[in-house]
Design an enzyme around this catalytic site. Structure first.
Site, PDB file in Angstrom:
ATOM      1  CG  ASP A   1      14.890 -29.678 118.899  1.00  0.00           C
ATOM      2  OD1 ASP A   1      15.058 -29.227 120.045  1.00  0.00           O
ATOM      3  OD2 ASP A   1      14.083 -30.593 118.655  1.00  0.00           O
TER       4      ASP A   1
ATOM      5  CG  HIS B   1      16.945 -24.873 121.023  1.00  0.00           C
ATOM      6  ND1 HIS B   1      17.856 -25.911 121.043  1.00  0.00           N
ATOM      7  CD2 HIS B   1      15.773 -25.415 120.610  1.00  0.00           C
ATOM      8  CE1 HIS B   1      17.252 -27.031 120.680  1.00  0.00           C
ATOM      9  NE2 HIS B   1      15.999 -26.766 120.403  1.00  0.00           N
TER      10      HIS B   1
ATOM     11  CE1 TYR C   1      12.116 -34.510 122.993  1.00  0.00           C
ATOM     12  CE2 TYR C   1      10.278 -34.133 121.498  1.00  0.00           C
ATOM     13  CZ  TYR C   1      11.398 -33.666 122.168  1.00  0.00           C
ATOM     14  OH  TYR C   1      11.805 -32.374 122.010  1.00  0.00           O
TER      15      TYR C   1
END
Length: 438
Positions: A226, A416, A364
């Site tokens: 990630d 993930h 982000y």
């Protein structure tokens, strides 16, 4: 009362001594409180701002009581109008989670598990960086920094610490040993929360390079998934002193023209191999369902509700990707797979108690890199492809993106959160991947 009596003066002397003791204790208490953060850990002074200081977690009982109250007071939405997860995290899943969280989950158990680990904090580039640091008992252990992402944390790496540092107890050889460093990203967990802009992947990568040097490591490797995978790539580009290679379980290998076409909604181009077409279709699906990333990347502060409702936070965190949501849903329906109910709630509760839903989301907004685009790493790179990842990176793309690819392997299970879901497979991947660099 006889002022000349010995008893009188003895009592006076005792009162004076007691008063001095209480005054001294009060001063000490004020000093500790003035130099402590909300977890009761001493802060650094200017003189030792680069010192590495021990860290432990002690959440006040009042905060746990407040969490419990808020879970029970959840205002529930209507049930979804579909029978699947196409509208997001399902109401039944969230009610099961909330019931377990309020009635069966034990934060103190997890807190004790954390405090049994060697944890530290140090100030790098003006920000407090929290990290776990476990040295192997084996000589010549390879230092490795394991880097998490969102909605993960140090929690997702805990299962691999013992097998990596003590391989002979887990079917490995002494020559497979690692010294393990697991930092909390700035804005996440017990690290500091940036109060100014600028803490994107580049700055975090530089801070992690400084951390490994500060720990005295002259040669080390980096691993990430990630955001941790992006930071590993960026470290591979920056090439900080001592870094000799990286491993990623989310490789960034997507050709730029294909990436832009997908983001523009144009679909997959012709001329792809079957493996490349499958990867393209997985990416296309992800781009159409990554609402959380769009919101955090453009308007993170608007997500204030995540800091006010623990169940709202949990629903948002669970809806990261379809496969992970499916796995977690099964766990709260009595069908545990790679993750247990406690695994999931350890992570969510960490976010809640540290009040980091918004500070973590800002990464982000800070990011300037394309998520899946090629970064230009020239160092040795090892890649493990798990089938339930956001996309299965084709070897053809991977070889072009990483010209110094030393290891590539496709596994038959895992997603993930690979280290969290499949710790045995993950550890074996790191052992195999880095043997060539020892």
């Amino acid at each position: 009362m006889d002022l000349n009596s010995s008893k009188f003066w003895f009592r006076i002397a005792m009162l004076v001594a007691l008063s001095l003791e209480l005054t001294t204790f009060g001063a000490m208490t004020k000093t500790v409180n003035a130099n402590s953060n909300s977890y009761g850990i001493p802060q650094e002074s200017e003189a030792d701002s680069t010192a590495i200081r021990p860290f432990q977690v002690h959440i006040p009982e009042l905060e746990l009581t407040d969490l419990h109250r808020r879970i029970l007071a959840t205002r529930w939405p209507d049930k979804e109008t579909v029978s699947d997860q196409t509208q997001g995290t399902q109401l039944a899943t969230m009610k099961n989670l909330a019931h377990y969280w309020a009635n069966d989950y034990d934060w103190r158990k997890f807190e004790a598990k954390l405090n049994a680990l060697p944890m530290f904090v140090t100030n790098i580039d003006g920000e407090e960086i929290h990290f776990i640091h476990v040295r192997s008992k084996h000589e010549d252990a390879m230092p490795i920094i394991l880097m998490h992402g969102w909605p993960g944390s140090i929690v997702e790496k805990l299962k691999v610490i013992d097998p990596l540092t003590n391989p002979t107890a887990y079917g490995g050889k002494a020559s497979d040993a690692f010294d393990v460093v697991i930092p909390s990203m700035p804005g996440y967990g017990f690290s500091g929360k940036p109060t100014t802009t600028g803490w994107g992947p580049d700055r975090i990568a530089r801070a992690y390079g400084e951390l490994m040097n500060r720990l005295g490591y002259k040669k080390y490797v980096a691993q990430g998934g990630d955001w941790g995978a992006i930071i590993a790539d960026v470290m591979g580009v920056q090439q900080p002193s001592g870094l000799i290679g990286i491993h990623t379980n989310l490789p960034f290998v997507v050709p730029s023209d294909l990436d832009m076409a997908l983001q523009a909604g144009k679909g997959c181009p012709p001329g792809l191999t079957s493996e490349e077409k499958r990867a393209c279709e997985q990416l296309d699906f992800f781009y159409k369902h990554a609402a959380y990333a769009l919101m955090m990347g453009t308007r993170p502060q608007t997500l204030t509700g995540l800091a006010d409702s623990p169940v709202g936070l949990a629903a948002f965190m669970l809806d990261h990707d379809a496969k992970s949501l499916e796995l977690i849903t099964k766990a709260f329906n009595g069908q545990p797979g790679g993750l247990s109910q406690d695994d999931v709630l350890d992570n969510i509760t960490l976010y809640w108690l540290t009040n980091t839903p918004i500070s973590s989301a800002r990464l982000y907004w800070e990011n300037k890199y394309p998520f899946f685009g090629i970064k230009g790493v020239k160092l040795p790179v090892a890649v493990s492809v798990f089938p339930d990842e956001l996309y299965e990176a084709p070897k053809s793309w991977t070889q072009k993106a990483y010209p110094n690819l030393i290891y590539f392997n496709k596994l038959d299970k895992g997603g993930h959160f690979a280290a969290w879901e499949q710790p045995v497979l993950f550890v074996n991947e790191l052992r195999n991947a880095f043997r060539l660099l020892r």
